[in-house]
Motif scaffolding. Structure first.
Motif, short mmCIF file in Angstrom:
data_model
loop_
_atom_site.label_atom_id
_atom_site.label_comp_id
_atom_site.label_asym_id
_atom_site.label_seq_id
_atom_site.Cartn_x
_atom_site.Cartn_y
_atom_site.Cartn_z
N UNK A 176 26.15 11.61 -16.73
CA UNK A 176 24.81 11.49 -17.31
C UNK A 176 23.80 11.02 -16.26
N UNK A 177 24.19 10.00 -15.48
CA UNK A 177 23.31 9.50 -14.43
C UNK A 177 23.14 10.53 -13.31
N UNK A 178 24.20 11.26 -12.97
CA UNK A 178 24.10 12.28 -11.93
C UNK A 178 23.10 13.37 -12.34
N UNK A 179 23.20 13.80 -13.59
CA UNK A 179 22.30 14.85 -14.07
C UNK A 179 20.84 14.39 -14.08
N UNK A 180 20.62 13.09 -14.13
CA UNK A 180 19.26 12.55 -14.12
C UNK A 180 18.82 12.13 -12.72
N UNK A 181 19.69 12.38 -11.72
CA UNK A 181 19.35 12.06 -10.35
C UNK A 181 19.33 10.59 -10.03
N UNK A 184 22.97 7.70 -7.29
CA UNK A 184 22.99 7.03 -5.99
C UNK A 184 22.49 5.60 -6.08
N UNK A 185 21.69 5.30 -7.07
CA UNK A 185 21.13 3.95 -7.22
C UNK A 185 21.88 3.11 -8.24
N UNK A 186 22.96 3.66 -8.80
CA UNK A 186 23.71 2.96 -9.83
C UNK A 186 25.18 2.90 -9.44
N UNK A 187 25.71 1.70 -9.37
CA UNK A 187 27.14 1.50 -9.18
C UNK A 187 27.80 1.37 -10.55
N UNK A 188 28.99 1.92 -10.69
CA UNK A 188 29.75 1.81 -11.94
C UNK A 188 31.10 1.20 -11.62
N UNK A 213 37.55 10.01 -7.41
CA UNK A 213 36.73 11.16 -7.05
C UNK A 213 35.28 10.97 -7.45
N UNK A 214 35.08 10.29 -8.57
CA UNK A 214 33.72 10.13 -9.11
C UNK A 214 33.04 8.86 -8.60
N UNK A 337 35.62 13.92 -20.17
CA UNK A 337 35.62 13.58 -18.75
C UNK A 337 34.23 13.77 -18.13
N UNK A 338 33.24 13.92 -18.95
CA UNK A 338 31.86 14.10 -18.53
C UNK A 338 31.05 14.51 -19.74
N UNK A 339 29.85 15.00 -19.51
CA UNK A 339 28.99 15.41 -20.61
C UNK A 339 29.33 16.81 -21.11
#
Length: 381
Positions: A176-181, A184-188, A213-214, A337-339
């Motif tokens: 979800x965060x990747x699709x919103x760009x 890179x600014x969010x650690x999980x 991997x993610x 495993x994703x959206x």
């Protein structure tokens, strides 16, 4: 005298069981020889897996709610009330509003799980969850405004509802965060209380490489002891600390106090024979789903399969026949495993899970099942 079958709890297990018994005992119910009563403390039946999608704006809470009476066979007496006491010696029940039958010949407890965040200091104030409708909506608001920082998903309570859901959440959040760009600014970071990422070693072995991997950080053997909400710090029993900007915690779970008060098991879980689902400490009492301490996941599929076993056993017993049906531990679930991708696992007491390769087809299969779930609750699927 009419034989009384009372089911306490109108979730998946209770609803499927009630409908199954209505079919099996149709003639006896019509003749007044058997009565099936389903007692629930709410007028609604709730399909909790919908809540996983609410924080990401993919579902509304109302998508997981239907009137219980609309799902249950008309031969079943639906009572909206709360059982406040079980006397297993006299086989009698007490109700808050006096609405149900006072005695039972067969009692089935399908009372599910409740959350106990207060067992961890600071968790209620400092953590979010998607295991309640209110929690899922509050988390949705937080995610929408979360554009940078450290998101921590911490599995604190075990066992808990839907064991795969914590994995699903971090996989979905990452995508979800990747699709919103924003990724890179969010650690999980994902934490788990034992030395692997999931209670089942086969699922853990499958999930760990995906997390690597993610770029999802993992902290295993991390047992949260206290949450400092003001400073955003989680302390573990092992002496570790983890900073967070947004904490999603899987709270400790327990059953209802009624179970422990009746002497049927600790923390609200009924101690049962794992194959027959009969209570260990009382005659003519069964438990299923989350309520049953059977050593299997607290998942809707478990309750579904167990309901069929309990129905057949009760039918045999009330007809003075040997009860031979047993539960083999069958469990199945889809794992997002994703959206837009998911895996699938199926296992039982003898056969371990072997997760399928994630695909879009399995994701859509899960969404399709979520839509058709109401047929399951009606006993049609």
């Amino acid at each position: 005298m009419t034989q009384e079958v009372v089911i306490v709890g109108g979730g998946t297990g209770g609803s499927v069981l009630a409908n199954d018994l209505a079919d099996r005992f149709a003639a006896e119910i019509d003749a007044g020889d058997v009565r099936v009563t389903l007692v629930n403390d709410s007028e609604d039946h709730v399909y909790k897996p919908v809540w996983l999608y609410v924080p990401f704006g993919k579902r509304e809470p109302s998508d997981g709610r239907r009137p219980l009476r609309d799902l249950v066979d008309s031969r079943v007496d639906v009572v909206v009330d709360r059982v406040t006491d079980i006397d297993t010696d006299a086989q009698r029940l007490t109700y808050r509003d006096g609405g149900g039958p006072g005695r039972y010949d067969k009692l089935v407890l399908a009372t599910g799980s409740t959350l106990a965040p207060d067992e961890i200091p600071g968790l209620a104030e400092g953590g979010h969850n998607y295991y309640t409708e209110e929690g899922a909506l509050a988390l949705q608001e937080e995610l929408l405004s979360f554009t940078e920082g450290h998101l921590v998903l911490s599995v604190i309570g075990s066992p808990h509802m839907c064991p795969a859901a914590p994995l699903e959440f971090v996989f979905m959040a990452d995508d979800w965060f990747r699709k919103r760009g924003l990724r890179e600014d969010i650690d999980i970071t994902y934490t788990y209380p034992i030395q692997r990422v999931h209670g089942n070693p086969h699922i853990a072995e499958w999930a760990a490489p995906l997390m690597e991997e993610r770029d999802i950080n993992v902290e295993t053997f991390f047992n949260a002891e206290e949450i400092d909400a003001e400073n955003g710090v989680m302390t573990s029993m092992e002496g570790g600390e983890l900073d967070f900007d947004l904490l999603v915690g899987i709270p400790p779970h327990r059953g209802i106090d009624l179970v422990e008060e009746a002497g049927l098991g600790d923390r609200g879980w009924v101690e049962v024979d794992s194959e027959t689902l009969e209570a260990e400490h009382a005659d003519n009492v069964y438990a299923l789903g989350d309520t049953a301490d059977a050593g299997v996941p607290k998942a809707g599929s478990v309750a579904h399969y167990q309901a069929g076993v309990v129905a057949q056993r009760i039918a045999s017993e009330l007809r003075d026949r040997p009860a031979t049906e047993t539960y083999d531990g069958k469990t199945l679930c889809f794992v997002e495993t994703g959206m837009d991708a998911a895996s699938y696992v199926e296992f039982d007491y003898e056969n371990p899970p072997s997760p399928a390769t994630p695909s879009k087809k399995l994701h859509w299969a899960k969404l399709a099942y979520n839509e058709s779930y109401w047929l399951t609750a009606r006993g049609l699927l």
